[in-house]
Design a protein around this motif. Structure first.
Motif, PDB file in Angstrom:
ATOM      1  N   UNK A 115      36.781  36.477  63.729  1.00  0.00           N
ATOM      2  CA  UNK A 115      35.484  37.146  63.800  1.00  0.00           C
ATOM      3  C   UNK A 115      35.435  38.460  63.044  1.00  0.00           C
ATOM      4  N   UNK A 116      36.470  38.725  62.215  1.00  0.00           N
ATOM      5  CA  UNK A 116      36.514  39.971  61.421  1.00  0.00           C
ATOM      6  C   UNK A 116      35.974  39.676  60.025  1.00  0.00           C
ATOM      7  N   UNK A 117      34.647  39.476  59.955  1.00  0.00           N
ATOM      8  CA  UNK A 117      34.033  39.019  58.715  1.00  0.00           C
ATOM      9  C   UNK A 117      34.142  40.027  57.574  1.00  0.00           C
ATOM     10  N   UNK A 118      34.102  41.322  57.904  1.00  0.00           N
ATOM     11  CA  UNK A 118      34.190  42.340  56.852  1.00  0.00           C
ATOM     12  C   UNK A 118      35.541  42.282  56.148  1.00  0.00           C
ATOM     13  N   UNK A 119      36.617  42.137  56.948  1.00  0.00           N
ATOM     14  CA  UNK A 119      37.955  42.051  56.348  1.00  0.00           C
ATOM     15  C   UNK A 119      38.117  40.738  55.576  1.00  0.00           C
ATOM     16  N   UNK A 120      37.538  39.667  56.094  1.00  0.00           N
ATOM     17  CA  UNK A 120      37.579  38.385  55.385  1.00  0.00           C
ATOM     18  C   UNK A 120      36.890  38.524  54.034  1.00  0.00           C
ATOM     19  N   UNK A 121      35.739  39.170  54.029  1.00  0.00           N
ATOM     20  CA  UNK A 121      34.961  39.352  52.803  1.00  0.00           C
ATOM     21  C   UNK A 121      35.737  40.176  51.776  1.00  0.00           C
ATOM     22  N   UNK A 122      36.397  41.235  52.235  1.00  0.00           N
ATOM     23  CA  UNK A 122      37.194  42.069  51.316  1.00  0.00           C
ATOM     24  C   UNK A 122      38.282  41.259  50.631  1.00  0.00           C
ATOM     25  N   UNK A 123      38.966  40.401  51.395  1.00  0.00           N
ATOM     26  CA  UNK A 123      40.046  39.594  50.813  1.00  0.00           C
ATOM     27  C   UNK A 123      39.496  38.564  49.820  1.00  0.00           C
ATOM     28  N   UNK A 124      38.356  37.983  50.131  1.00  0.00           N
ATOM     29  CA  UNK A 124      37.754  37.003  49.219  1.00  0.00           C
ATOM     30  C   UNK A 124      37.279  37.678  47.936  1.00  0.00           C
ATOM     31  N   UNK A 125      36.725  38.884  48.063  1.00  0.00           N
ATOM     32  CA  UNK A 125      36.281  39.623  46.869  1.00  0.00           C
ATOM     33  C   UNK A 125      37.473  40.012  45.992  1.00  0.00           C
ATOM     34  N   UNK A 126      38.593  40.375  46.646  1.00  0.00           N
ATOM     35  CA  UNK A 126      39.826  40.666  45.888  1.00  0.00           C
ATOM     36  C   UNK A 126      40.289  39.431  45.127  1.00  0.00           C
ATOM     37  N   UNK A 127      40.258  38.280  45.794  1.00  0.00           N
ATOM     38  CA  UNK A 127      40.663  37.024  45.150  1.00  0.00           C
ATOM     39  C   UNK A 127      39.762  36.718  43.960  1.00  0.00           C
ATOM     40  N   UNK A 128      38.462  36.917  44.137  1.00  0.00           N
ATOM     41  CA  UNK A 128      37.494  36.653  43.066  1.00  0.00           C
ATOM     42  C   UNK A 128      37.731  37.591  41.888  1.00  0.00           C
ATOM     43  N   UNK A 129      37.983  38.853  42.209  1.00  0.00           N
ATOM     44  CA  UNK A 129      38.247  39.848  41.157  1.00  0.00           C
ATOM     45  C   UNK A 129      39.519  39.498  40.385  1.00  0.00           C
ATOM     46  N   UNK A 130      40.562  39.074  41.117  1.00  0.00           N
ATOM     47  CA  UNK A 130      41.822  38.700  40.459  1.00  0.00           C
ATOM     48  C   UNK A 130      41.629  37.508  39.534  1.00  0.00           C
ATOM     49  N   UNK A 131      40.812  36.545  39.968  1.00  0.00           N
ATOM     50  CA  UNK A 131      40.536  35.367  39.121  1.00  0.00           C
ATOM     51  C   UNK A 131      39.807  35.787  37.849  1.00  0.00           C
ATOM     52  N   UNK A 132      38.839  36.690  37.973  1.00  0.00           N
ATOM     53  CA  UNK A 132      38.062  37.134  36.801  1.00  0.00           C
ATOM     54  C   UNK A 132      38.942  37.911  35.824  1.00  0.00           C
ATOM     55  N   UNK A 133      39.766  38.821  36.358  1.00  0.00           N
ATOM     56  CA  UNK A 133      40.563  39.698  35.484  1.00  0.00           C
ATOM     57  C   UNK A 133      41.793  38.997  34.931  1.00  0.00           C
TER      58      UNK A 133
END
Length: 299
Positions: free
Chosen positions: A25-43
């Protein structure tokens, strides 16, 4: 560091952590990790990585959990587009993504949900080997029709889901029990209580085979069975099922949830019909106080 971010496993690790946080139920922390993953894929991978579609779907699920339907739809559409480009429009992975999109649309646009489910069903009709997703899609089409008030259609697709599982994986008790419970609800909604009770009992027997009495579905089934017996004026049985439902709802949602308040009112009313006025007053008072407290919080 950039070097560490380039390791393909880092994407899987970030997605796995995000899933764990979402389950907690810690959606904010989940979102941060997914955004990091997305950023790593882009870069680091120039926007191309085998897990990109899974990241999009996970972001969609996260936003859906938070009630941000527009963002959920946006990311799920990205997942659908990516999978279509990668596998072609007739691949089961695309059907799964369409099904996931339909689940998001359940909360916002029933017609869009049915449209996506029909597309998924069309893809799956050409799959040679049976896969569990077929039963899930049938069940979700049934649910969409149930929400739309098309009870006969809902019943037809819930029965298709049951037939599919029994034919291909008869020991998948969890899904089978859920589909039977959904089928029972179509009878329950039409006030065909005798039929609903027979089907609910089948669902209960299947759940007990795998989970004993420890499955979250039992609380809803027991409550609906209590209502069915109340309509038949079989008050002792109604009370018995309301009491079971109450015990489970208290465990699942806490002693002061709105659902607990609702069950208390129904239980109190059934006890009143049995002339057990003291017990009845206790439950009705408790139910009223719980619901009043939630009403005041909403205001």
């Amino acid at each position: 560091s950039k070097k560490n971010s380039e390791h393909p496993l880092i994407i899987s690790a970030l997605r796995g952590m995000a899933h764990l946080y979402q389950q907690l139920g810690k959606n904010d922390q989940a979102l941060r990790h997914l955004e990091k993953a997305l950023e790593a894929i882009q870069i680091c991978f120039k926007g191309e990585h085998k897990e990109l579609g899974l990241i999009y779907s996970a972001l969609a699920s996260n936003y859906d959990d938070q009630g941000e339907i527009e963002k959920a739809v946006e990311y799920q559409q990205k997942a659908i587009d990516l999978l279509t480009e990668k596998h072609g429009a007739s691949h089961p992975a695309v059907a799964e993504a369409l099904n996931d999109m339909a689940v998001i649309y359940f909360k916002a646009d029933l017609q869009q949900a049915i449209l996506h489910l029909n597309r998924a069903s069309q893809i799956l009709s050409n799959v040679k080997d049976p896969i569990p997703l077929i039963g899930t899609v049938y069940s979700n089409i049934g649910f969409a029709h149930l929400k739309a008030g098309n009870l006969e259609k809902a019943r037809e697709f819930y029965q298709k889901a049951i037939d599919f599982v029994e034919r291909n994986n008869g020991e998948d008790y969890d899904h089978l029990a859920t589909f039977y419970s959904n089928l029972a609800e179509t009878y329950w909604e039409k006030e065909q209580y005798e039929e609903s009770l027979v089907v609910y009992e089948k669902a209960c027997n299947l759940l007990r085979k795998s989970f004993g009495e420890n499955h979250p579905l039992f609380s809803d089934i027991y409550f609906n069975m209590g209502v069915a017996y109340a309509f038949k004026e079989e008050w002792e049985k109604a009370v018995s099922f309301y009491e079971r439902a109450l015990r489970l709802k208290e465990e699942q949602t806490g002693p002061d949830s709105m659902l607990v308040g609702k069950v208390c009112l129904y239980l109190g009313t059934a006890l009143q019909e049995m002339h057990k006025y003291q017990e009845s007053e206790s439950y009705i008072k408790r139910g009223y106080e719980i619901l009043q407290k939630h009403h005041m919080q909403e205001d």
